[in-house]
Structures are given as structure tokens and as C-alpha cells.
Design a protein around this motif. Structure first.
Motif, PDB file in Angstrom:
ATOM      1  N   VAL A  28      12.975  -4.915  -1.694  1.00 50.00           N
ATOM      2  CA  VAL A  28      12.278  -5.597  -0.177  1.00 50.00           C
ATOM      3  C   VAL A  28      13.173  -5.748   0.534  1.00 50.00           C
ATOM      4  O   VAL A  28      13.460  -5.754   1.664  1.00 50.00           O
ATOM      5  N   PRO A  29      13.948  -7.250   0.178  1.00 49.90           N
ATOM      6  CA  PRO A  29      14.931  -7.120   1.017  1.00 49.90           C
ATOM      7  C   PRO A  29      16.132  -6.641   1.488  1.00 49.90           C
ATOM      8  O   PRO A  29      15.965  -6.765   2.764  1.00 49.90           O
ATOM      9  N   LEU A  31      15.693  -3.297   2.066  1.00 48.34           N
ATOM     10  CA  LEU A  31      14.867  -2.356   2.167  1.00 48.34           C
ATOM     11  C   LEU A  31      14.751  -2.905   3.874  1.00 48.34           C
ATOM     12  O   LEU A  31      14.651  -1.955   5.093  1.00 48.34           O
ATOM     13  N   THR A  32      14.473  -4.005   4.215  1.00 47.20           N
ATOM     14  CA  THR A  32      13.792  -4.147   5.086  1.00 47.20           C
ATOM     15  C   THR A  32      14.413  -4.990   5.890  1.00 47.20           C
ATOM     16  O   THR A  32      14.588  -5.357   7.245  1.00 47.20           O
ATOM     17  N   LEU A  35      15.655  -1.784   7.702  1.00 48.80           N
ATOM     18  CA  LEU A  35      14.836  -1.263   8.744  1.00 48.80           C
ATOM     19  C   LEU A  35      15.609  -2.023  10.316  1.00 48.80           C
ATOM     20  O   LEU A  35      15.681  -0.793  10.983  1.00 48.80           O
ATOM     21  N   PRO A  36      15.447  -3.194  11.065  1.00 47.10           N
ATOM     22  CA  PRO A  36      15.175  -3.371  12.182  1.00 47.10           C
ATOM     23  C   PRO A  36      16.293  -2.732  12.970  1.00 47.10           C
ATOM     24  O   PRO A  36      16.054  -2.604  14.180  1.00 47.10           O
ATOM     25  N   MET A  38      17.214  -0.013  12.618  1.00 48.76           N
ATOM     26  CA  MET A  38      17.145   1.121  13.245  1.00 48.76           C
ATOM     27  C   MET A  38      16.870   1.274  14.487  1.00 48.76           C
ATOM     28  O   MET A  38      16.839   2.455  15.411  1.00 48.76           O
ATOM     29  N   ALA A  39      15.598   0.096  15.204  1.00 46.73           N
ATOM     30  CA  ALA A  39      15.396  -0.003  16.312  1.00 46.73           C
ATOM     31  C   ALA A  39      16.750  -0.627  17.235  1.00 46.73           C
ATOM     32  O   ALA A  39      15.730  -0.666  18.421  1.00 46.73           O
ATOM     33  N   ALA A  44      18.242 -10.609  18.260  1.00 44.01           N
ATOM     34  CA  ALA A  44      16.801 -11.196  18.077  1.00 44.01           C
ATOM     35  C   ALA A  44      16.008 -12.309  17.250  1.00 44.01           C
ATOM     36  O   ALA A  44      15.408 -11.930  16.670  1.00 44.01           O
ATOM     37  N   VAL A  46      15.301 -15.617  15.643  1.00 41.34           N
ATOM     38  CA  VAL A  46      14.637 -16.908  16.075  1.00 41.34           C
ATOM     39  C   VAL A  46      14.716 -17.454  16.634  1.00 41.34           C
ATOM     40  O   VAL A  46      16.305 -18.279  16.090  1.00 41.34           O
ATOM     41  N   THR A 206      14.145   1.331  31.896  1.00 46.47           N
ATOM     42  CA  THR A 206      14.224   0.113  30.615  1.00 46.47           C
ATOM     43  C   THR A 206      15.909  -0.542  31.088  1.00 46.47           C
ATOM     44  O   THR A 206      15.667  -1.667  30.498  1.00 46.47           O
ATOM     45  N   LYS A 221       9.983  -2.259  23.536  1.00 38.44           N
ATOM     46  CA  LYS A 221       8.275  -2.429  23.803  1.00 38.44           C
ATOM     47  C   LYS A 221       8.020  -2.818  22.682  1.00 38.44           C
ATOM     48  O   LYS A 221       7.215  -2.511  22.149  1.00 38.44           O
ATOM     49  N   ASP A 222       6.485  -3.890  23.216  1.00 40.70           N
ATOM     50  CA  ASP A 222       5.752  -4.319  22.386  1.00 40.70           C
ATOM     51  C   ASP A 222       6.414  -5.833  21.591  1.00 40.70           C
ATOM     52  O   ASP A 222       5.808  -6.036  20.933  1.00 40.70           O
ATOM     53  N   GLY A 223       7.404  -5.822  21.896  1.00 40.79           N
ATOM     54  CA  GLY A 223       8.267  -6.421  21.050  1.00 40.79           C
ATOM     55  C   GLY A 223       8.939  -8.098  21.973  1.00 40.79           C
ATOM     56  O   GLY A 223       8.564  -8.404  22.788  1.00 40.79           O
ATOM     57  N   ARG A 246       8.908 -13.031  24.727  1.00 40.09           N
ATOM     58  CA  ARG A 246       7.602 -12.166  23.419  1.00 40.09           C
ATOM     59  C   ARG A 246       6.889 -11.726  23.586  1.00 40.09           C
ATOM     60  O   ARG A 246       5.574 -12.553  23.951  1.00 40.09           O
TER      61      ARG A 246
END
Lengths: 534, 310
Positions: A28-29, A31-32, A35-36, A38-39, A44, A46, A206, A221-223, A246
Motif C-alpha cells: 500500500v505505501p 502504491l499510494t 500516485l499523488p 500523477m496529479a 503540498a 501538511v 488556472t 482543483k477541489d484540493g 484547502r
């Protein structure tokens, strides 16, 4: 073939599958964490609790566009105004305008105002700010093909004449006492001229490039929308180095995020949560009188609200003061009509309707309804703080004098369609946010017989005497004279009562204790006005 | 086999277009988008001008023809709310976030349910079974809305272990994945358990045991593969749903996914984005279903044989 299938495949399949099962937990670590990327959000992380120069704003509204000339939403303007600047800006108390990209101005004649522009200012993309930028920006807004949603507010501007590199004349079609207010933001934000002509429309939406104290770093967007301080800013250097806006739509999550220290500032705090936040020791609530005024229009075409006496009776009976005290726990400010104290044109001489149920009953009897009457009440829920509770409370107050309000709850989109087509009657939910801070916008927009609200929401409300006064006030350059005119206009309105006059809502923010800030009444969040508490 | 897949492909295309048609009709029944795009403070002329500029003054059939023509080319028009930005692009931008959340959800919920379901079936009517069924009951009956807010209160506000909202690194995805996965886990656990119990009573399992095969081989090779068919069906549907975005979870955790976009687009009457969004979700469903169908032929040769004949 068949044999091979039975013997090997299922075994392979199952073993792989079970191996995968065992491995997924560990995978899982990996994978995830990939993924970010890609966006394409380069930065970003915390908010580290001790990074003093970063502020995270938890915002209920999802931002849709950063193109100032295509934005009609105040909440978006609030973010855009940190990136783009206008010739002038509203002062902190909103009572006057102050220099921003223009340093000084004067009237040349009734139609012309001359502006000296600030020198040595650069856009974030490196272009220089000068008279050509001003001209290009206004040309873009005033071009109907741009589809500026609030163009009507600016179409009085005829053209911009460039006198020299740092001087422009702004020429209006008619004398315009509201001009400086108009120039203080929304569609009058100044954009870089080359950027306007070369950047494609979706890039302008944008990837903004203004002259403001913050420049955009990234926007999901939305983030998270990430901004950093503009090191070349012409004004005082911002004390907050990095800003993250945010989008957090759920109010419970917004408050939790504030308590957990994930965000530092949140807007639109429900009055019921104020105590909890103040007692947390981590954050505090800051309130300010809001710009948006609650108003319930009344249809003047069909009974019983076609009778002026009934409309007056409803205003006497509505007990807005009592509702502010109880339902809103004091977080509302009574207004006589739709002008806030800081608006140009405000006069303290005009007093709101008092609560007087006996007078209401007498008026009803005089109107021919001695035993009361039924009235339709068209409401929406969830648009403005406590709108549902307040609507129900008004209905309850009306019942006390014999007016039986039949409430219909509308889905917001449906309500807008029906109301703007003039298909609602009786009492109709409305509210008004005056971006100009000038009485003209609310008075003309709601009550002049040519306005959409008067025609549709108020079923054709029209008073020629009022129209004449409002038109005169619109082209009267003497501001003292305008205050007199709006005083007269409000007296007519209180008598005609084309709606229930309500209150300004209180804007409630909550802020982490490590941040020093004083919010403004116009919903603008200026990050350069925030600083770490020392 | 090839013909089977081609047939399914043709059917799938028809489904996607059927969905597009339906969405166009329904969304046009809901009212005028332009009045909603501008604030009440905008003048009547502004509203009318925008209506003409965006083509909403045209008769409905003309709007439909131009919509279909665009949709065929993958062009759903510019978003009304995100002005000047193509609707499909706005949807596709959200997809990585949705995919991440879906992957993280399945990554724990699937193995967990396979394990719990199998144990429960093997140790039927024991404490382990009761425990697994209790977890399943819990997962199915806790509303996602409540669970999400509770997780935030405990793990973010009280313990300060995990971020409360937003999308960032691995730590951000944990709470939403637990919230979203609890239902998937619960339902799949029940399905695996009942499937395994049924299969374990079959003659071929007795035969396999009689042959003296090791229990592990019996379970993995003979029992599990046969019990997997209903599970694959339901998990396929779950994946489709997850790829369509999880509105409530995304809203609570401020996760920038497709579900939130869909809800926003509907409430703002952002027709192009709604249409592009539905198209995308329909496509995801169809693709997943296609994969499930192909997987059937693998898991159960009878499916392949039957479809080859027809």
C-alpha cells in the motif's frame, strides 16, 4: 491443452493471488506514495505546526476559476485578490478607497477621471505594469466576447485613454459617482497585457499572473491551492511566506482540521460551534459584521402581498430583532433596508421596522383581513448560515398575528429558475452581497423597476418616484447629495415594503492562536494582513 | 472467446451511449443553468447575454445534436463553472485522486475479507466465526458519514496521529480508505464465507480430501477458485462504484475526487461536467464489467464454452 489448463493454471492463479494478498498490505505505501505525483502537485505537505511562516486556509467553497474577468463569486475573488490587484482597493473599514496600482487620481470633468500609476511594478510573469496593461485589461472585460458574468456593473465605462506610460484617463459614458468603488476589484483587476493576448483561456483560468503580494505555485482543483510570497512585491513584504487554500466542503471536518492544527484559518463557522473553538485553547473565533444582507422579497402582483398594508404588517410582525437574539445568538445586525453602515449612501437617520404585533394586526384589519390570511413562503435551506431556522422563525412570528405562512422548501437551482422567471409569489428568500460597497448597486439591482429582481422576484414592483430618485443618485457626483437621495429612497421603500427587510449576517472566522489577523467585512481574506504571533 | 469479447464490446458501447442520452434528457429537465451561474446581483442583460453565448437559447434538439457530435469526438464542451476549461479535462484531472482512494480501499478491504471469510467458513460456529461476523455487521451498519467524522475526531483531533483532510502522502489516505472500505470489507466477508461453506460441502471437495491432498491444496486449488465467482462479480461492481467516486467519503475528508465533482456539478447545473462525469463513470463500469466477464471465462470454463457455442 485441457490437461495443462487444469493442472497448472489454477495453481498458478491461486498461488499468485494469495501471494498478492499477503503482499498488498505491505504494498500500500508504495502504491499510494507514487500516485499523488500523477496529479502534479509539486508542493503540498501538511503544515508542520512550528513552521511560522505558513498559513493554511480551510475553505468551504471549491474554487473554479482564477480568471478575475470571468469570476462573479465573492469567495473566489477573495483568493484572486491576493494574486491580482486593481487600481484602488477598499480601505480596511470599507468606508473609502485607497491607492493600490494607482497612486493618485482626480476628476478632469464629469466623465473623465485621471489616474497616476504606480511605477516599477512587475507582473509575476515578468511583464511590466504600465498604462498599456490598464488599457488591455479594461478592453478585455468590456469586450462582450469575454463573457464577463458581471459585465453590467462595468458597462458604464466607455474607454481607457493612455496619456503616457504612467497616466491613464478612464472615461465613462455618463457621470459615475460609483467609479472608484467599481475600480476596487472583481472585473477591474489588472492583468498583464502580453499574457492576455498570448495565454490560452484555460491557462488564464488556472495559472494566474498578477502584481499581487502572492503568486500561484500550484492548484489541484477541489484540493490545495498553494501560493508563495511575491519577493518582488512593490508594497510591504508579506509576513506569511507560504499560503495554502484547502477546499474542505464539510463544516465538521473544517472545524476538526482546525482543532488538529491541519489548517490555521477557517471561514463560515456555525454560531453553535463558537464556544467549543474558543475553549479549545488552540484557536479563537473572530467575528465581523458581514456584507451580505438577508432579505425576503414579496410578490406585489397577487394577494395578499399585493396589498401594501399587508406587506407592512408582515414587516411589523416579523420580529427580526428577536430572531437575531435567539435563533442567531446575536450574530446578525439589523438593517433598515439593504445598505450597510460602511456603504456610500448610508444614513443613520433611516430606522428599521420595529417589532409591533398590535400595529401589524391593525394593518391587516385595515387591509381587509381582520381574521388573518394565508401567504406563500418560498425558502431554500443551506445557502446562508441558519437560513432554514430563520425562515421558520419568521413564519412562527407571522402566525402570532394571524398570517399563516405556507412554507415551500426549494432546491436552490430550482428556486433560482422559478424566482428569476417570476413564478414565485408571496414571500421569497433572497440575500444581497454588495461588492461595490455603494448603495447604488443594491438599490438599483433590487428596486429599480428595470431590474431583474424587481421584475421577477417582486413580480413587477415599480414605483416611478423611486426610479427617478435612484437614477438621479446614480449620476450625482456630490456624495453628500447622494446620501440625501438614498435617504429619501429608503423612506419610500420602507413604506412600499416590497420585501421583509432583515439583517447583515455575521461573518465568523476561526484562527489558530499562533496567527494574528483582523478579518474584514467584505469577505476578502488578505494574507498580507496576517502575521505570526510573536 | 474473441467473438464473446467483441459481442460484449458492442454491447458496452451501446450502454455508454444510452447513458449519455438519458443524462442529457434528465439534466435538461432540471432547469436553466445560466441563472445559477451568475449571482443574484447580476443584471438581467448579463444573464441573457451569457445564455446566448453558451447556446442555451437554441431549441433543445439542436443542443442535443451538437452535444452528441461533440461527445463522439470526446468533446463535452467547456465547463460552465470552470469557465474556459474543457469539461472532460476537469473530470480526468480528478481521476488520480479517485484511483488512489479506490486502490487503497481495496488493498486492505479485499485481503481482509478473504481472510476473515475463509476463517469464518472453516471455523463455522466458533468464536472466530462470530468475531468475523460481528466485524461484518459493524462494517455494514455504521454509516460512512458517522464513521468518517469519528475517525477524524479520534485519530486527528484527539491523538494527532493522522491528517484530518486533504490529499497528500500515504498518511492522508488511511482514514478515508478505512471509512470507504469498511462496507466493502463487510459485504465481501459475508460473501466469501457463504461461498466457501457451500463449496466445502461439494462432492469434489470430499473427493479431493479422499485422494489425500493436503488441506491447503484442497482449500486454495479446489474450494477457493469455485467460491470466487460470486465474489468477483460483487467486487467488480464495488470497483466500478469506487472508480465513480465516493461522494460522502470524499466530502468529509475533502478528497479531491470524482464524486465531489459530480455533486458540485449537479448542484451548479454545470451540464458539460455532469455529462463528462457520467460518461467517465459509465466507461469505468463498462470496462470493469468487461474485465469481470473475461475473468469468468478463466475461473469457470463453462462460461467460455457456452458463449463459444452461441
Amino acid at each position: 491443452m485441457e490437461n495443462k489448463y487444469v493442472k497448472n493454471r489454477p495453481c498458478q492463479f491461486s498461488r499468485r493471488r494469495f501471494l498478492k494478498m499477503a503482499a498488498t498490505a505491505a504494498a500500500v505505501p508504495v502504491l499510494t506514495s507514487c500516485l499523488p505525483k500523477m496529479a502534479s502537485s509539486p508542493a503540498a505537505p501538511v503544515a508542520a505546526p512550528d513552521s511560522l511562516s505558513q498559513v493554511v486556509l480551510g475553505y468551504g467553497i471549491a474554487l473554479a476559476t482564477l480568471d478575475p474577468h470571468k469570476n462573479g463569486v465573492i469567495a473566489q475573488e477573495s483568493v484572486i485578490r491576493n494574486i491580482y490587484e486593481a487600481l484602488v482597493a477598499a480601505s480596511a473599514d470599507l468606508k473609502t478607497v485607497e491607492p493600490q496600482l494607482a497612486t493618485e487620481w482626480k476628476h478632469i470633468d464629469d466623465l473623465t477621471m485621471q489616474f497616476k500609476l504606480r511605477q516599477n511594478v512587475k507582473f509575476h510573469n515578468g511583464e511590466e505594469f504600465d498604462a498599456e496593461a490598464v488599457k488591455a485589461s479594461f478592453t478585455r472585460v468590456l469586450n462582450p466576447d469575454t463573457n464577463a458574468p458581471m459585465l453590467g456593473n462595468y458597462s458604464i465605462i466607455d474607454r481607457v485613454d493612455v496619456l503616457d506610460k504612467h497616466t491613464v484617463n478612464i472615461v465613462t459614458k455618463k457621470p459615475d459617482p460609483v467609479l472608484l468603488r467599481r475600480l476596487s476589484g472583481m472585473h477591474t483587476n489588472i492583468m498583464a497585457p502580453k499574457y492576455i493576448t498570448t495565454a490560452p483561456a484555460d491557462e488564464i483560468a488556472t495559472k494566474p499572473s498578477g502584481t499581487g503580494p502572492y503568486r500561484l505555485v500550484s492548484w489541484v482543483k477541489d484540493g490545495d491551492l498553494v501560493m508563495e510570497a511575491n519577493l518582488d512585491y512593490w508594497g510591504p513584504a508579506p509576513k506569511i511566506g507560504k499560503v495554502i487554500v484547502r477546499s474542505i466542503p464539510e463544516v465538521g471536518t473544517r472545524i476538526s482540521a482546525l482543532m488538529a492544527g491541519d489548517v490555521d484559518v477557517i471561514a463560515a463557522v456555525p454560531p453553535d460551534d463558537v464556544e467549543r473553538i474558543n475553549q479549545s485553547g488552540k484557536a479563537r473565533v473572530l467575528t465581523v459584521q458581514g456584507n451580505r444582507i438577508m432579505y425576503w422579497a414579496m410578490g406585489v402582483a397577487s394577494p395578499p402581498t399585493n396589498n401594501k398594508l399587508v406587506r407592512q404588517a408582515i414587516n411589523y410582525a416579523a420580529n427580526i430583532d428577536g430572531i437575531i437574539k435567539t435563533v442567531l445568538r446575536g450574530s446578525g445586525y439589523r438593517r433598515a433596508t439593504l445598505i450597510n453602515p460602511w456603504h456610500t449612501g448610508y444614513s443613520s437617520e433611516v430606522q428599521p421596522y420595529p417589532y409591533d404585533p398590535e400595529k401589524a394586526k391593525a394593518l391587516l384589519a385595515e387591509a381587509g383581513y381582520p381574521n388573518g390570511c394565508d401567504v406563500n413562503m418560498n425558502l431554500v435551506a443551506g445557502r446562508v448560515v441558519k437560513d432554514k431556522e430563520v425562515g421558520e422563525a419568521i413564519a412562527g412570528e407571522l402566525a402570532k398575528v394571524g398570517i399563516n405562512a405556507k412554507i415551500t422548501w426549494h432546491e436552490f437551482g430550482n428556486y433560482v429558475s422559478l424566482a428569476s422567471a417570476g413564478k414565485l409569489d408571496g414571500i421569497i428568500f433572497a440575500s444581497w452581497g454588495n461588492v461595490m460597497q455603494d448603495a447604488d448597486q443594491a438599490m438599483m439591482g433590487l428596486f429599480h423597476s428595470s431590474s431583474g429582481v424587481a421584475k421577477a422576484y417582486q413580480n413587477g414592483y415599480s414605483n416611478p418616484e423611486l426610479d427617478a430618485i435612484l437614477e438621479q443618485a446614480r449620476s450625482e457626483l456630490n456624495q453628500a447629495k447622494r446620501v440625501e437621495l438614498y435617504t429619501q429612497a429608503q423612506r419610500i421603500l420602507l413604506d412600499d415594503a416590497p420585501g421583509i427587510f432583515g439583517y447583515s449576517i455575521e461573518d465568523i472566522y476561526a484562527v489558530n492562536n499562533r496567527i494574528e489577523w483582523q478579518p474584514r467585512s467584505d469577505e476578502m481574506v488578505w494574507f498580507q494582513e496576517m502575521s505570526p504571533k510573536s | 472467446m474473441a467473438r464473446y469479447i467483441v459481442n460484449r464490446l458492442i454491447q458496452s458501447t451501446a450502454v455508454v451511449f444510452g447513458v449519455l442520452l438519458l443524462v442529457f434528457v434528465i439534466i435538461n429537465l432540471t432547469g436553466d443553468p445560466v441563472a445559477l451561474m451568475v449571482p443574484i446581483e447580476a443584471s438581467e442583460e448579463d444573464i441573457e447575454r451569457l445564455r446566448v453565448a453558451m447556446g442555451f437559447d437554441r431549441p433543445l434538439y439542436q443542443q442535443f445534436i451538437s452535444f452528441l457530435w461533440g461527445a463522439v469526438q470526446g468533446d463535452f464542451g467547456d465547463s460552465l463553472r470552470y469557465q474556459s476549461q474543457p469539461a472532460l479535462k476537469i473530470v480526468v484531472e480528478r481521476f488520480p485522486a479517485t484511483l488512489e482512494l479506490a486502490a487503497a480501499t481495496l488493498a486492505w478491504a479485499l485481503p481482509m475479507s478473504l481472510l476473515l471469510g475463509t476463517i469464518a467458513a472453516l471455523k463455522r460456529n466458533t468464536g472466530a466465526d462470530s468475531f468475523a461476523m460481528f466485524l461484518a455487521l459493524l462494517g455494514q451498519s455504521l454509516p460512512g458519514f458517522w464513521l468518517g467524522l469519528m475517525l477524524i475526531l479520534v485519530f486527528s483531533v484527539q491523538l494527532g496521529l493522522l491528517p484530518s483532510s486533504g490529499r497528500g502522502g500515504f498518511r492522508h489516505v488511511i482514514l478515508p480508505a478505512i471509512t470507504l472500505g469498511s462496507f466493502v470489507m463487510a459485504r465481501t466477508t459475508r460473501l466469501v464465507r457463504s461461498g466457501m461453506i457451500e463449496v466445502l460441502n461439494q462432492d469434489y471437495i470430499r473427493t479431493a480430501r479422499a485422494k489425500g491432498l493436503r488441506e491447503r491444496t484442497v482449500l486454495l486449488r479446489h474450494a477457493f477458485k469455485n467460491a470466487a465467482i460470486p465474489v468477483v462479480t460483487i467486487v467488480g461492481l464495488d470497483i466500478g462504484t469506487l472508480l465513480g467516486g465516493a461522494v460522502i467519503t470524499e466530502t468529509i475528508f475533502a478528497w479531491p475526487g470524482i464524486g465531489r465533482l459530480a455533486i458540485d456539478a449537479i448542484s451548479y447545473r454545470d451540464f458539460p461536467v455532469v455529462q463528462a462525469n457520467v460518461f467517465f463513470i459509465a466507461l469505468a463500469f463498462v470496462v470493469i464489467n468487461l474485465l469481470v466477464d473475461v475473468l469468468y471465462t478463466w475461473l469457470d470454463p463453462r462460461v467460455r464454452v457456452a458463449s463459444g457455442r452461441s
